[in-house]
Design an enzyme around this catalytic site. Structure first.
Site, PDB file in Angstrom:
ATOM      1  N   CYS A 186     -32.900  -3.693 -19.688  1.00 17.06           N
ATOM      2  CA  CYS A 186     -31.715  -2.960 -20.175  1.00 17.06           C
ATOM      3  C   CYS A 186     -30.554  -3.299 -19.167  1.00 17.06           C
ATOM      4  O   CYS A 186     -30.622  -3.631 -17.905  1.00 17.06           O
ATOM      5  CB  CYS A 186     -32.167  -1.295 -19.736  1.00 17.06           C
ATOM      6  SG  CYS A 186     -31.014  -0.270 -20.119  1.00 17.06           S
ATOM      7  N   PRO A 187     -29.553  -3.233 -19.948  1.00 20.15           N
ATOM      8  CA  PRO A 187     -28.931  -2.879 -21.222  1.00 20.15           C
ATOM      9  C   PRO A 187     -29.057  -4.021 -22.298  1.00 20.15           C
ATOM     10  O   PRO A 187     -28.455  -3.711 -23.293  1.00 20.15           O
ATOM     11  CB  PRO A 187     -27.711  -2.391 -20.940  1.00 20.15           C
ATOM     12  CG  PRO A 187     -27.105  -3.265 -19.799  1.00 20.15           C
ATOM     13  CD  PRO A 187     -28.223  -3.723 -19.009  1.00 20.15           C
TER      14      PRO A 187
END
Length: 80
Positions: free
Chosen positions: A18-19
């Protein structure tokens, strides 16, 4: 295999955290015409909630997911 539609665009985000899976699908969706099915395949466990949440925020259709042979998960979205 599931009854999910065939992807027009495939993104490989295996190993990225992430992200990055969401950033990748966002870029692809921005460049794609309406109705394009995008599959983002990743190993980040957070994508299970991040991808559907992004779809809801951006007005993109979340179509579902399926597990690949290597254990990665492919999330499918359709642009509007």
């Amino acid at each position: 295999m599931s009854d999910l539609p065939r992807a027009d665009v495939r993104l490989n985000e295996r190993g990225h955290r992430c992200p990055m899976p969401v950033v990748s699908v966002a870029r692809a969706a921005k460049a794609a015409p309406p109705g394009t099915v995008i599959a983002v395949t990743c190993t980040d466990p957070g994508a299970a909630s991040d991808i559907p949440a992004w779809c809801e925020m951006r007005g993109v259709d979340y179509l579902g997911s399926h597990t690949e042979a290597d254990g990665a998960i492919s999330y499918l979205v359709r642009t509007r």
